[in-house]
Scaffold this motif. Structure first.
Motif, short mmCIF file in Angstrom:
data_model
loop_
_atom_site.label_atom_id
_atom_site.label_comp_id
_atom_site.label_asym_id
_atom_site.label_seq_id
_atom_site.Cartn_x
_atom_site.Cartn_y
_atom_site.Cartn_z
N LEU A 272 0.84 -1.20 0.00
CA LEU A 272 0.00 0.00 0.00
C LEU A 272 0.87 1.24 0.00
O LEU A 272 1.88 1.31 0.69
CB LEU A 272 -0.89 0.02 1.24
CG LEU A 272 -1.83 -1.18 1.42
CD1 LEU A 272 -2.71 -0.95 2.64
CD2 LEU A 272 -2.68 -1.40 0.19
N THR B 280 -2.72 5.30 1.13
CA THR B 280 -3.69 4.20 1.11
C THR B 280 -3.73 3.47 2.44
O THR B 280 -4.80 3.11 2.94
CB THR B 280 -3.35 3.20 -0.01
OG1 THR B 280 -3.02 3.92 -1.19
CG2 THR B 280 -4.52 2.28 -0.30
N ALA C 209 -6.97 3.29 4.73
CA ALA C 209 -7.54 1.97 5.05
C ALA C 209 -7.78 1.84 6.56
O ALA C 209 -8.82 1.33 6.99
CB ALA C 209 -6.60 0.87 4.55
N LYS D 199 -6.30 3.29 -5.95
CA LYS D 199 -6.55 2.79 -4.59
C LYS D 199 -7.27 1.44 -4.62
O LYS D 199 -6.98 0.56 -3.83
CB LYS D 199 -7.38 3.80 -3.79
CG LYS D 199 -6.66 5.13 -3.57
CD LYS D 199 -5.25 4.91 -3.09
CE LYS D 199 -4.40 6.14 -3.12
NZ LYS D 199 -2.99 5.82 -3.40
N LEU E 231 -5.92 -2.03 -2.98
CA LEU E 231 -6.70 -2.66 -1.92
C LEU E 231 -7.31 -3.99 -2.35
O LEU E 231 -8.08 -4.60 -1.63
CB LEU E 231 -7.80 -1.70 -1.43
CG LEU E 231 -7.26 -0.44 -0.72
CD1 LEU E 231 -8.36 0.60 -0.54
CD2 LEU E 231 -6.64 -0.78 0.63
N ILE F 60 -13.33 3.31 -1.73
CA ILE F 60 -12.07 2.92 -1.09
C ILE F 60 -12.35 2.33 0.29
O ILE F 60 -11.73 1.34 0.69
CB ILE F 60 -11.14 4.16 -0.98
CG1 ILE F 60 -10.66 4.59 -2.37
CG2 ILE F 60 -9.95 3.88 -0.07
CD1 ILE F 60 -10.00 5.96 -2.41
N ALA G 67 -11.26 -1.30 1.47
CA ALA G 67 -10.33 -1.40 2.61
C ALA G 67 -10.89 -2.37 3.64
O ALA G 67 -10.17 -3.21 4.16
CB ALA G 67 -10.10 -0.02 3.23
N LEU H 215 -8.98 -5.69 4.85
CA LEU H 215 -8.49 -5.80 6.23
C LEU H 215 -9.19 -6.91 6.99
O LEU H 215 -8.62 -7.51 7.88
CB LEU H 215 -8.66 -4.46 6.93
CG LEU H 215 -7.79 -3.37 6.30
CD1 LEU H 215 -8.16 -2.01 6.86
CD2 LEU H 215 -6.32 -3.66 6.53
#
Lengths: 236, 236
Positions: A218, A222, A226, B96, B100, B225, B229, B233
């Motif tokens: 990233l 970013t 995130a 992005k 991601l 985004i 994200a 994650l």
């Protein structure tokens, strides 16, 4: 969300003043006239409807009747200590962090960082906070903290009074970091190329925990976005 | 991550060809010479170390010994159907989403959208995917799907073979959407000003579920985004 204007004093019933750039925008660009209604916010959590009573090029006086608290913030405090990316990416970083409800951005000077947090850069970041706040409806301004070196930040995690994490491969997942902190945390994000071994060692000695941000590489902004996105989405 | 170069055929042992812009960059900008080693990727999940055997301005021949699978993708499939933002924000959106790990971006024509997904815009998006892939280490290219109108997208959620959501105030949280879909989902994101009432109604009739993205107003690209994200994650 109507156009919102910033006043740099806490809002109260009575007269409020919009000055400088904000006044120029309201009068010069938006062609506001006496009697027009606009929404004011003070960056400390309040909004108010206000009626224009006097206009001049750099100063607008408005009548405020009632001030309202705006419940658009999270209970947790998220601080991102970030090695600033270059050029336009700084502007983006700030815009997105404001939208996503980040509480504070701390410009971080690192061993491998390139963009230095000089005074003009800090001023630009603060202007960016204001612009993004007007657009996104946030009632608190995201703080731009005084820049710090990685040596200072990584002196002791306890100094920061919240769980501290350093973005680095091989750490726990951000979801695990969330479970430990509920979004009430400080995350350090390094420059392109990452933190140096020295910095990672310092951070770990200081009680920072490594957190890993997924399988791809990233960019700085970013990674920051995130983390803020996860906090927002898991808080709401 | 070393510099990575794209070849538009699936990698296999033997000779690989880099052509066009990629070749110009390698020879003209990076000054690559015979015998230099670079990393190739084919956008279908493979990487290979390769040695330059011939160079010309628009064509570089390389010797590939072994091809490796790159496990940097998620098990789920995330598609974002997005009313394109204006100007530079499109470039950012793509950069992005690639970083991601988003699988597909579908440009969406909506009642209130301003930026139209014309052919030149789609080409620009595809170039953006390639650039961001080289930098981020992704081994699969994010797909840019053929543009669709909101009427088409919202004809029936079952058409899309995955849980479908529409970003709109008053819906479930993204965390709840995650629990239903494990990131294997299609999310529709409207233009500035949001989807029209007509569109929201169509979507709900078609089986799309409303999902709410937090207390502030997110720009188009920020919403996209944030969703990507969260998926990244929570998957890693």
């Amino acid at each position: 969300m109507p156009d919102r204007y910033f006043v740099d004093k806490p809002l109260a019933a009575g007269i409020a003043i919009i000055a400088g750039d904000e006044a120029r925008h309201l009068v010069g660009v938006m062609r506001a006239k006496l009697g027009d209604e606009v929404v004011l916010f003070d960056g400390c959590g309040h909004e108010a409807d206000a009626t224009i009573e006097k206009t001049a090029k750099e100063r607008v006086e408005l009548r405020v009747e009632t001030v309202r608290d705006v419940p658009r913030e999270f209970a947790s405090q998220l601080t991102l200590a970030v090695a600033l990316p270059k050029g336009d990416r700084q502007k983006w970083l700030v815009e997105k962090l404001v939208e996503l409800g980040c509480d504070a951005l701390l410009p971080l000077e690192t061993d491998r960082g390139v963009a230095q947090p000089v005074e003009s850069a800090i001023e630009r970041l603060k202007r960016g906070v204001l612009e993004a706040s007007k657009q996104s409806g946030r009632a608190l301004l995201m703080r731009i903290e005084a820049p710090a070196s990685s040596d200072t930040l990584f002196s002791a995690a306890t100094v920061h009074n919240q769980p501290c994490f350093i973005a680095h491969p091989g750490g726990c997942s951000l979801d695990q970091a969330w479970d430990q902190s509920s979004g009430n945390a400080l995350f350090a994000i390094g420059p392109e190329g990452g933190f140096s071994d020295r910095e990672v060692q310092l951070a770990e000695q200081a009680g920072f925990q490594k957190v890993s941000l997924g399988p791809t590489i990233l960019r700085i902004e970013t990674a920051a976005i995130a983390i803020a996105a996860l906090r927002m989405l898991r808080s709401s």
